[in-house]
Design a protein around this motif. Structure first.
Motif, PDB file in Angstrom:
ATOM      1  N   VAL A 154       0.845  -1.205   0.000  1.00 37.74           N
ATOM      2  CA  VAL A 154       0.000   0.000   0.000  1.00 37.74           C
ATOM      3  C   VAL A 154       0.876   1.250   0.000  1.00 37.74           C
ATOM      4  N   GLN A 155       1.939   1.253   0.809  1.00 40.42           N
ATOM      5  CA  GLN A 155       2.842   2.413   0.835  1.00 40.42           C
ATOM      6  C   GLN A 155       3.494   2.649  -0.519  1.00 40.42           C
ATOM      7  N   LYS A 156       3.810   1.572  -1.210  1.00 40.38           N
ATOM      8  CA  LYS A 156       4.479   1.687  -2.511  1.00 40.38           C
ATOM      9  C   LYS A 156       3.553   2.246  -3.586  1.00 40.38           C
ATOM     10  N   HIS A 157       2.287   1.840  -3.564  1.00 39.53           N
ATOM     11  CA  HIS A 157       1.377   2.180  -4.653  1.00 39.53           C
ATOM     12  C   HIS A 157       0.367   3.276  -4.328  1.00 39.53           C
ATOM     13  N   LEU A 158       0.324   3.733  -3.089  1.00 37.83           N
ATOM     14  CA  LEU A 158      -0.641   4.764  -2.707  1.00 37.83           C
ATOM     15  C   LEU A 158       0.106   5.961  -2.137  1.00 37.83           C
ATOM     16  N   THR A 159      -0.062   7.074  -2.774  1.00 40.86           N
ATOM     17  CA  THR A 159       0.561   8.303  -2.301  1.00 40.86           C
ATOM     18  C   THR A 159      -0.537   9.263  -1.866  1.00 40.86           C
ATOM     19  N   VAL A 160      -0.502   9.607  -0.587  1.00 38.33           N
ATOM     20  CA  VAL A 160      -1.496  10.526  -0.028  1.00 38.33           C
ATOM     21  C   VAL A 160      -0.745  11.625   0.709  1.00 38.33           C
ATOM     22  N   THR A 161      -1.053  12.873   0.385  1.00 38.02           N
ATOM     23  CA  THR A 161      -0.453  13.993   1.099  1.00 38.02           C
ATOM     24  C   THR A 161      -1.219  14.171   2.409  1.00 38.02           C
ATOM     25  N   ARG A 162      -0.487  14.039   3.503  1.00 39.92           N
ATOM     26  CA  ARG A 162      -1.121  14.126   4.813  1.00 39.92           C
ATOM     27  C   ARG A 162      -0.622  15.373   5.534  1.00 39.92           C
ATOM     28  N   HIS A 163      -1.394  15.841   6.477  1.00 38.52           N
ATOM     29  CA  HIS A 163      -1.025  17.002   7.267  1.00 38.52           C
ATOM     30  C   HIS A 163       0.119  16.634   8.206  1.00 38.52           C
ATOM     31  N   HIS A 164       0.916  17.595   8.615  1.00 39.66           N
ATOM     32  CA  HIS A 164       2.117  17.329   9.411  1.00 39.66           C
ATOM     33  C   HIS A 164       1.833  16.693  10.770  1.00 39.66           C
ATOM     34  N   ASN A 165       0.641  16.879  11.302  1.00 33.76           N
ATOM     35  CA  ASN A 165       0.352  16.340  12.632  1.00 33.76           C
ATOM     36  C   ASN A 165      -0.401  15.006  12.602  1.00 33.76           C
ATOM     37  N   CYS A 166      -0.472  14.363  11.458  1.00 29.35           N
ATOM     38  CA  CYS A 166      -1.137  13.059  11.365  1.00 29.35           C
ATOM     39  C   CYS A 166      -0.249  11.993  11.996  1.00 29.35           C
ATOM     40  N   THR A 167      -0.803  11.255  12.925  1.00 23.83           N
ATOM     41  CA  THR A 167      -0.039  10.232  13.635  1.00 23.83           C
ATOM     42  C   THR A 167       0.159   8.985  12.793  1.00 23.83           C
ATOM     43  N   TYR A 168      -0.879   8.548  12.105  1.00 22.77           N
ATOM     44  CA  TYR A 168      -0.831   7.307  11.349  1.00 22.77           C
ATOM     45  C   TYR A 168      -0.701   7.585   9.857  1.00 22.77           C
ATOM     46  N   SER A 169       0.032   6.711   9.172  1.00 29.58           N
ATOM     47  CA  SER A 169       0.160   6.842   7.716  1.00 29.58           C
ATOM     48  C   SER A 169      -1.108   6.305   7.062  1.00 29.58           C
ATOM     49  N   ALA A 170      -1.277   6.616   5.793  1.00 34.07           N
ATOM     50  CA  ALA A 170      -2.454   6.139   5.064  1.00 34.07           C
ATOM     51  C   ALA A 170      -2.449   4.613   4.985  1.00 34.07           C
ATOM     52  N   ALA A 171      -1.269   4.007   4.842  1.00 31.38           N
ATOM     53  CA  ALA A 171      -1.176   2.550   4.766  1.00 31.38           C
ATOM     54  C   ALA A 171      -1.614   1.908   6.084  1.00 31.38           C
ATOM     55  N   GLU A 172      -1.238   2.498   7.210  1.00 33.32           N
ATOM     56  CA  GLU A 172      -1.644   1.956   8.505  1.00 33.32           C
ATOM     57  C   GLU A 172      -3.148   2.082   8.709  1.00 33.32           C
ATOM     58  N   ILE A 173      -3.726   3.174   8.256  1.00 35.66           N
ATOM     59  CA  ILE A 173      -5.170   3.365   8.387  1.00 35.66           C
ATOM     60  C   ILE A 173      -5.915   2.350   7.532  1.00 35.66           C
ATOM     61  N   ILE A 174      -5.426   2.105   6.320  1.00 34.25           N
ATOM     62  CA  ILE A 174      -6.062   1.093   5.445  1.00 34.25           C
ATOM     63  C   ILE A 174      -5.945  -0.282   6.073  1.00 34.25           C
ATOM     64  N   ASP A 175      -4.794  -0.598   6.659  1.00 37.00           N
ATOM     65  CA  ASP A 175      -4.604  -1.877   7.323  1.00 37.00           C
ATOM     66  C   ASP A 175      -5.608  -2.044   8.466  1.00 37.00           C
ATOM     67  N   ILE A 176      -5.796  -1.004   9.245  1.00 36.95           N
ATOM     68  CA  ILE A 176      -6.749  -1.057  10.352  1.00 36.95           C
ATOM     69  C   ILE A 176      -8.177  -1.213   9.831  1.00 36.95           C
ATOM     70  N   MET A 177      -8.507  -0.520   8.747  1.00 32.63           N
ATOM     71  CA  MET A 177      -9.858  -0.603   8.184  1.00 32.63           C
ATOM     72  C   MET A 177     -10.143  -1.998   7.626  1.00 32.63           C
ATOM     73  N   ILE A 178      -9.121  -2.668   7.116  1.00 33.76           N
ATOM     74  CA  ILE A 178      -9.322  -4.031   6.595  1.00 33.76           C
ATOM     75  C   ILE A 178      -9.626  -4.979   7.740  1.00 33.76           C
ATOM     76  N   VAL A 179      -8.964  -4.804   8.871  1.00 31.61           N
ATOM     77  CA  VAL A 179      -9.122  -5.713  10.003  1.00 31.61           C
ATOM     78  C   VAL A 179     -10.441  -5.500  10.720  1.00 31.61           C
ATOM     79  N   LEU A 180     -10.882  -4.257  10.828  1.00 32.12           N
ATOM     80  CA  LEU A 180     -12.137  -3.986  11.551  1.00 32.12           C
ATOM     81  C   LEU A 180     -13.312  -4.591  10.818  1.00 32.12           C
ATOM     82  N   PRO A 181     -14.266  -5.137  11.568  1.00 34.43           N
ATOM     83  CA  PRO A 181     -15.441  -5.762  10.926  1.00 34.43           C
ATOM     84  C   PRO A 181     -16.368  -4.742  10.312  1.00 34.43           C
TER      85      PRO A 181
END
Length: 101
Positions: A74-101
């Motif tokens: 996901v990190q390799k193929h997805l580029t998202v510009t995030r604000h400087h104070n974002c704790t989690y990367s977009a790849a980590e958020i997608i990973d969490i969303m996949i796991v949640l029911p």
């Protein structure tokens, strides 16, 4: 010329025996590689509740995600510009969303 890997079961393509064998070997190598990666990852599965089975699919799914490197893909193929104070990367958020029911 049609690419044999992209054909569905309903489409017919005349492949020689050598071409069919090459595709079969490529598939077998990919399966063997994935099995080897999964064997290397030892995910300790423990439960603190007696009514929950240790044969749940979550552990297997987590091992598969680690074996294929889902977050890295996901990190390799997805580029998202995030604000400087974002704790989690977009790849980590997608990973969490996949796991949640």
């Amino acid at each position: 010329m049609r690419v044999p890997q992209l054909l569905t079961n309903n489409q017919s393509e005349n492949l020689t025996r050598q071409q069919k064998r090459k595709l079969q070997r490529t598939h077998q190598k990919a399966c063997s590689r994935l099995e080897g990666l999964i064997r290397k990852i030892n995910l300790p599965v423990t439960f603190d509740n007696n009514c929950v089975t240790s044969f749940g699919n979550f552990g297997l799914f987590e091992v598969l995600k680690q074996a294929i490197g889902l977050v890295e893909i996901v990190q390799k193929h997805l580029t998202v510009t995030r604000h400087h104070n974002c704790t989690y990367s977009a790849a980590e958020i997608i990973d969490i969303m996949i796991v949640l029911p």
